[in-house]
Write a protein that holds these residues in place. Structure first.
Motif, PDB file in Angstrom:
ATOM      1  N   PRO A  66      61.156  10.708  57.354  1.00  0.00           N
ATOM      2  CA  PRO A  66      62.348  11.243  56.450  1.00  0.00           C
ATOM      3  C   PRO A  66      62.197  11.158  55.001  1.00  0.00           C
ATOM      4  N   LYS A  67      61.388  10.241  54.654  1.00  0.00           N
ATOM      5  CA  LYS A  67      61.246  10.001  53.188  1.00  0.00           C
ATOM      6  C   LYS A  67      60.367  11.323  52.500  1.00  0.00           C
ATOM      7  N   THR A  68      59.618  12.143  53.224  1.00  0.00           N
ATOM      8  CA  THR A  68      58.955  13.289  52.833  1.00  0.00           C
ATOM      9  C   THR A  68      59.987  14.593  52.815  1.00  0.00           C
ATOM     10  N   TYR A  69      60.755  14.447  53.757  1.00  0.00           N
ATOM     11  CA  TYR A  69      61.925  15.507  53.730  1.00  0.00           C
ATOM     12  C   TYR A  69      62.691  15.297  52.664  1.00  0.00           C
ATOM     13  N   GLY A  70      63.138  13.691  52.357  1.00  0.00           N
ATOM     14  CA  GLY A  70      64.192  13.547  51.319  1.00  0.00           C
ATOM     15  C   GLY A  70      63.554  13.985  50.259  1.00  0.00           C
ATOM     16  N   PHE A  71      62.321  13.604  49.795  1.00  0.00           N
ATOM     17  CA  PHE A  71      61.600  13.961  48.518  1.00  0.00           C
ATOM     18  C   PHE A  71      61.735  15.404  48.219  1.00  0.00           C
ATOM     19  N   ILE A  72      61.452  16.444  49.335  1.00  0.00           N
ATOM     20  CA  ILE A  72      61.233  17.937  49.155  1.00  0.00           C
ATOM     21  C   ILE A  72      62.765  18.276  48.938  1.00  0.00           C
ATOM     22  N   TYR A  73      63.551  17.831  49.668  1.00  0.00           N
ATOM     23  CA  TYR A  73      65.111  17.899  49.561  1.00  0.00           C
ATOM     24  C   TYR A  73      65.323  17.882  48.075  1.00  0.00           C
ATOM     25  N   GLY A  74      65.134  16.648  47.658  1.00  0.00           N
ATOM     26  CA  GLY A  74      65.390  16.353  46.167  1.00  0.00           C
ATOM     27  C   GLY A  74      64.925  17.398  45.316  1.00  0.00           C
ATOM     28  N   LYS A  75      63.688  17.747  45.357  1.00  0.00           N
ATOM     29  CA  LYS A  75      63.084  18.569  44.515  1.00  0.00           C
ATOM     30  C   LYS A  75      63.492  19.748  44.749  1.00  0.00           C
ATOM     31  N   THR A  76      64.182  20.254  45.801  1.00  0.00           N
ATOM     32  CA  THR A  76      64.594  21.779  45.705  1.00  0.00           C
ATOM     33  C   THR A  76      65.939  21.540  45.610  1.00  0.00           C
TER      34      THR A  76
END
Length: 383
Positions: A66-76
């Protein structure tokens, strides 16, 4: 030339996109029964071989990393090189989808799934097929993966989302704040005590509804925690747990219910959620866009527990700011928060009023009126 149907493109990466599509289709039929409406799963139609794999990878990845998904979500979140690159990759391999469009010849295309919205924009932008398009954003978010240049209208869940879209350059005149489309049944008035009695619960006892979306993602951990709290009488309440398509969870909780003679109802996927919400005093959930909108319409206060990074956090922030929900992350807080809320009629009533205030009554009907108007305009132009 006779116009084709209204084409609603959705996706089964979670049940919210599909539920919004069916709510919109039902509202369109009620508004103008003569309108033809087709609902299609975009990924199954455009990428039939990749679809099962990509769905599994997405759902597993969101839960496992989930943290990886959240990181990509925030960056995009906003338009940049990374978000543009991902959008370009998503636009590859659209031959099957274009062939389908040319066969169906839709009068209007409505997308409740971001990849479908992107595909339609790419096709129009390259002059491959031109048709009026509507994007229904099924979360309380302004994320870039919903936003594309060749979109005629955006249907959004709140004025706050509309304001966020205008700040990133979306013209305000193409944004319609109808609310996220949900079934009309959520606007009805129900007899709370009668429904409780019908499903086998005490008509006069505080009731907690637990929902984790169509895939039942709330999980075994939460279910067992609540069951054991009931068995030890640490919570003075009764439970309704909707497990969605998670049959393993439903079986486990059913076994606990009978082993400890717990005051609870356990069900799988059901179309009776409007009645179950009406029968409840509080909802424990993960803040999916559709479930949240349904709870707002039902005036049901919410406890948002460990929402996934990304759109669920966006939804949780909106609901908390509205005063309709409490967001908690720590399991140690869970029982205390439930005990506090279920023991305070005044607090529940305040949250109930705030939920009703934030809700958009008859959201599917409002969105259907917009789509029907686009069909009418398209017919006049082609005539």
């Amino acid at each position: 030339m006779e116009k084709g149907p209204i084409l609603i493109l959705t996706g089964d990466y979670g049940s919210g996109h599909i539920q919004a599509s069916h709510a919109l289709r039902k509202a369109l039929f009620a508004l103008q029964p003569e309108l033809k409406v087709e609902v299609m799963d975009y990924m199954a139609e455009a990428h039939p071989r990749v679809h099962p794999i990509s769905k599994y990878v997405y759902l597993s990845g969101v839960q496992t990393f989930p943290k990886t998904y959240g990181f990509i979500y925030g960056k995009t979140r906003h338009h940049n090189r990374l978000s543009s690159g991902l959008k370009f990759v998503q636009a590859l391999g659209l031959g099957k989808f274009l062939t389908m469009l040319q066969t169906v010849k839709p009068a209007v295309v409505v997308s409740t799934f971001p990849l479908a919205a992107g595909a339609m924009s790419f096709i129009r932008d390259n002059g491959l097929y031109d048709v009026p398009t509507v994007t229904v954003i099924t979360d309380f978010t302004d994320h870039s993966y919903w936003l594309y240049p060749q979109t005629d209208y955006y249907v959004v869940g709140s004025s706050e989302v509309a304001q966020s879209l205008t700040k990133v350059g979306v013209p305000h005149e193409i944004i319609s704040v109808t609310g996220i489309p949900i079934r009309s049944e959520y606007n009805r008035v129900y007899d709370k005590e009668a429904i409780r009695a019908e499903v086998g619960l005490d008509p006069d006892r505080r009731t907690l509804l637990v929902m984790g979306g169509g895939n039942g993602l709330m999980g075994q951990e939460v279910g067992e925690t609540l069951c054991m709290a009931l068995a030890r009488r640490e919570l003075d309440m009764q439970l309704i747990v909707v497990c969605g398509h998670n049959d393993k969870l439903r079986l486990q909780l059913s076994q606990l219910k009978f082993a400890h003679k717990l005051p609870m109802v356990v069900t799988g996927f059901t179309d009776r959620v409007p009645e179950l919400m009406a029968a409840s005093d509080l909802l424990l959930t993960k803040s999916g866009g559709l479930t949240s909108s349904e709870a707002l319409a039902a005036g049901l206060p919410m406890v948002i527990y460990k929402p996934l990074p990304g759109q669920e956090i966006d939804n949780a922030n909106y609901l908390r700011q509205c005063g309709a929900a409490i967001h908690i992350e720590d399991e140690m807080e869970l029982l205390g928060t439930l005990r506090m809320l279920l023991g305070s009629q005044a607090r529940l009533e305040t949250m109930r009023r705030q939920a009703k205030k934030a809700s958009k009554p008859y959201s599917a009907e409002a969105a259907a009126s917009l789509v029907a108007e686009l069909v009418a305009q398209s017919s006049l132009q082609s005539g």
